[in-house]
Design an enzyme around this catalytic site. Structure first.
Site, PDB file in Angstrom:
ATOM      1  N   SER A 159       0.736  -1.327   0.183  1.00  0.00           N
ATOM      2  CA  SER A 159       0.043  -0.038   0.032  1.00  0.00           C
ATOM      3  C   SER A 159       0.924   1.112  -0.025  1.00  0.00           C
ATOM      4  CB  SER A 159      -0.903   0.121   1.074  1.00  0.00           C
ATOM      5  OG  SER A 159      -1.604   1.184   1.260  1.00  0.00           O
ATOM      6  N   TYR A 185      -0.261  -0.457  10.830  1.00  0.00           N
ATOM      7  CA  TYR A 185      -0.497  -0.693   9.180  1.00  0.00           C
ATOM      8  C   TYR A 185       0.700  -0.409   8.321  1.00  0.00           C
ATOM      9  CZ  TYR A 185      -2.894  -0.739   4.810  1.00  0.00           C
ATOM     10  OH  TYR A 185      -3.251  -0.975   3.401  1.00  0.00           O
TER      11      TYR A 185
END
Length: 326
Positions: A159, A185
């Site tokens: 990501s 994350y």
């Protein structure tokens, strides 16, 4: 020779859909595993690969939900797998290896994002354990099937969120610092990219190439832990807190979001390449160390850091990876 982190100018882009990225390729006789393949981007990836003739295995924790989501898609098998449970990973991999089938494509798409602090039975932080360590162990256990393919690709969905914070190899599980869901994350997404770098280095001589990618910003069930403030921050809501759909939001559709994973898994443009981070169906450029836009941070594709992460992952999972093992 390492593939340079330089754009190919593939002729595709942010609006390309997964079917367009496949470019009419016939995948008959090929086997794929897609984690997270019954929801969001993973489901679209399965739909496109199976539609092109591939036999696709979809592992998951909720088999009833998987069966419902995948109903009507031919060429798909469903099997139990919990990426937070090492014994479940081993059982899934053993069952697949027992079939004797080669594995041409492993798409590590499952993940969790910005969730409250949760630890697995080993005390490992859930985002790092699910997004990285679970896929690390799964890939290692499936290695004989990947080698058997005589030309396989492992695709890890990272990501652009990797730019939020670098990976902290001294405290990846937030045992000595306050937990921050976005930092957790981010470091798991850095780990996805670094994993591809080292896996490709180890696997290239055995016909296994690896890629990581940013799929784009897409509203999928991955966002289930985000509150209103989070959704506003990422641009998913308009000024009235209503979902701002693509293209007004600059988000992608699910069909567009799955395109880069399908491209990495199948495109002839990437033959003989690997170990690179991709976006918008192309190899991404390296951004400045403080960059926040398109591209990949140099630290997320750093070969030395990738080797350190690899060694740490072996220790944490207890899985010693032998690329020469058949």
């Amino acid at each position: 020779m390492a593939t340079p982190q330089i754009a190919l100018h593939s002729g595709l882009g942010a609006q390309t859909t997964a079917i367009e990225a496949l470019a009419g390729r016939d995948l008959s006789g090929r086997h794929a595993i897609v984690t997270g393949g019954y929801s969001g981007l993973g489901l679209e990836t399965v739909r496109v690969l199976a539609g092109a003739g591939a036999r696709v295995t979809v592992p998951g924790r909720d088999l009833a939900q998987a069966q419902l989501a995948l109903q009507g898609i031919a060429g798909v098998d469903i099997a139990a797998l919990d990426l937070l449970d090492p014994s479940s990973i081993d059982a899934f991999a053993s069952a697949f290896l027992a079939t004797g089938a080669p594995l041409h494509m492993l798409v590590n798409s499952a993940g969790i994002m910005a969730c409250p602090l949760r630890r697995d039975a080993r005390g490992y932080e859930a985002q790092f354990a699910t997004n990285h360590l679970g896929h690390f162990q799964l890939t290692a256990r499936l290695w004989p099937a990947l080698r058997r393919a005589n030309g396989a690709r492992v695709v890890s969905v990272s990501s652009r969120g990797h730019v939020i914070a670098p990976i902290d190899l001294t405290d990846p599980h937030f045992q000595h610092r306050p937990y921050d869901k976005w930092q957790a994350y981010a470091q798991s997404k850095n780990a996805n990219a670094l994993f591809a770098v080292e896996l490709d280095r180890l696997g290239a001589a055995h016909g296994v190439r690896a890629f990581s990618l940013h799929p784009g910003s897409i509203l999928t069930p991955l966002a289930r832990h985000l509150d209103l403030e989070d959704l506003r921050r990422v641009g998913a809501l308009d000024e009235h807190d209503r979902v701002n759909p693509p293209p007004e939001s600059n988000f992608k559709t699910v069909q567009q979001g799955a395109a880069t994973a399908v491209w990495c898994a199948t495109s002839a443009q990437l033959d003989g390449m690997g170990g690179v981070y991709c976006e918008d169906c192309d190899i991404a450029c390296v951004m400045a160390d403080d960059g926040m836009g398109a591209g990949v941070r140099r630290s997320a594709v750093d070969p030395q850091l990738s080797r350190r992460l690899w060694a740490l992952s072996e220790r944490m999972t207890g899985v010693a990876f032998d690329p020469a093992a058949a």
